[in-house]
Design a protein around this motif. Structure first.
Motif, mmCIF file in Angstrom:
data_model
loop_
_atom_site.group_PDB
_atom_site.id
_atom_site.type_symbol
_atom_site.label_atom_id
_atom_site.label_comp_id
_atom_site.label_asym_id
_atom_site.label_seq_id
_atom_site.Cartn_x
_atom_site.Cartn_y
_atom_site.Cartn_z
ATOM 1 N N ASP A 1 0.833 -1.211 0.000
ATOM 2 C CA ASP A 1 0.000 0.000 0.000
ATOM 3 C C ASP A 1 0.860 1.250 0.000
ATOM 4 O OD1 ASP A 1 -2.508 -1.319 2.327
ATOM 5 O OD2 ASP A 1 -2.181 -1.661 0.184
ATOM 6 N N ARG B 1 -3.348 3.734 -1.041
ATOM 7 C CA ARG B 1 -3.604 3.313 -2.422
ATOM 8 C C ARG B 1 -3.502 1.791 -2.461
ATOM 9 N NH1 ARG B 1 -2.899 6.622 -7.337
ATOM 10 N NH2 ARG B 1 -4.359 5.629 -8.746
ATOM 11 N N PHE C 1 -3.839 -1.855 -3.959
ATOM 12 C CA PHE C 1 -3.714 -2.478 -5.279
ATOM 13 C C PHE C 1 -4.416 -3.824 -5.281
ATOM 14 C CE2 PHE C 1 -1.972 -3.050 -9.386
ATOM 15 C CZ PHE C 1 -1.705 -4.396 -9.520
ATOM 16 N N ASN C 2 -5.250 -4.027 -6.292
ATOM 17 C CA ASN C 2 -5.826 -5.354 -6.471
ATOM 18 C C ASN C 2 -5.786 -5.710 -7.943
ATOM 19 O OD1 ASN C 2 -8.090 -4.156 -7.769
ATOM 20 N ND2 ASN C 2 -9.018 -3.777 -5.781
ATOM 21 N N ASN D 1 -7.250 -0.285 -8.811
ATOM 22 C CA ASN D 1 -7.047 0.170 -7.441
ATOM 23 C C ASN D 1 -8.174 1.107 -7.067
ATOM 24 O OD1 ASN D 1 -5.874 3.224 -7.037
ATOM 25 N ND2 ASN D 1 -5.763 2.447 -9.103
#
Lengths: 112, 113
Positions: free
Chosen positions: A31, A91, A93-94, A98
């Motif tokens: 993150d 932030r 992240f996937n 995001n």
């Protein structure tokens, strides 16, 4: 999702430094920490971001704790134009992209 | 540079009406977002898109629809407007999914009466 905690409001005198704190105790290793600010009746604008190391740019500095569970946005000399709501955001992240989730932020008031 | 442009800036709707909020960006960003902001509150994500033809729900998608036929445009449609949709809507775009800054439009203030 990781969350952030900020004070609702802070006051500062003009031309003095301001330290805006943010707690993010559930942050994960990937993150990024972002800061945005929102002036009255405007959309948010980017201020600064970082991952592990402290960061400086023309607007501000970002100090990140060694364990990354907290960070501090530093405005070196507050001006009246810096009066705004400051958002500390993770932030996340996937695989699909995001998402930035904005909490309530800190309302900074600058006194002349 | 125009950046992110939203139209209209202000709109009043009657309950049950429909409308589309337009958003366009000229920075060739793949990632685009729609947020709403209620008075005195932070921003909540409605929908987002990672590229043309790909959209997904955010935190508060009910009552809204989006499409992304081009990289530049990301319209938000309100079907059957309700007073609970009275809010300021912000569109944003980003180059990077992780580190890049979000660029926001100036917002669209919607009132549903």
């Amino acid at each position: 999702d990781a969350k952030t905690t900020q004070p609702n409001s802070m006051e500062s005198n003009e031309e003095e430094p301001v330290h805006l704190p943010c707690n993010h105790s559930t942050i994960s290793g990937t993150d990024y920490i972002h800061w945005y600010r929102q002036l009255p009746s405007q959309g948010p604008e980017y201020v600064i971001h970082g991952l592990t190391s402290n960061v400086n740019n023309r607007m501000a500095s970002l100090a990140i704790a060694e364990d990354r569970k907290s960070s501090t946005l530093i405005l070196h000399r507050a001006t009246l134009r810096d009066a705004a709501v400051y958002y500390c955001i993770l932030r996340v992240f996937n695989n699909a992209g995001n998402m930035l989730t904005f909490g309530g932020g800190t309302r900074l008031m600058v006194k002349p | 540079n125009a950046g992110v442009t939203q139209t209209p800036k202000f709109r009043i709707l009657k309950i049950g009406q429909s409308m589309t909020l337009q958003c366009t960006q000229d920075m060739n960003h793949n990632y685009m977002y729609w947020y709403r902001q209620d008075p005195g509150m932070g921003l909540k994500l409605i929908y987002y898109s990672v590229g043309a033809g790909i959209t997904d729900k955010g935190e508060v998608p009910n009552g809204y629809n989006v499409s992304r036929s081009t990289t530049e445009d990301f319209p938000l449609r309100l079907e059957l407007a309700a007073p609970s949709q009275t809010s300021v809507y912000f569109c944003a775009s980003s180059y990077s999914p992780h580190t890049g800054e979000l660029f926001f439009g100036e917002g669209s203030r919607l009132t549903v009466l």
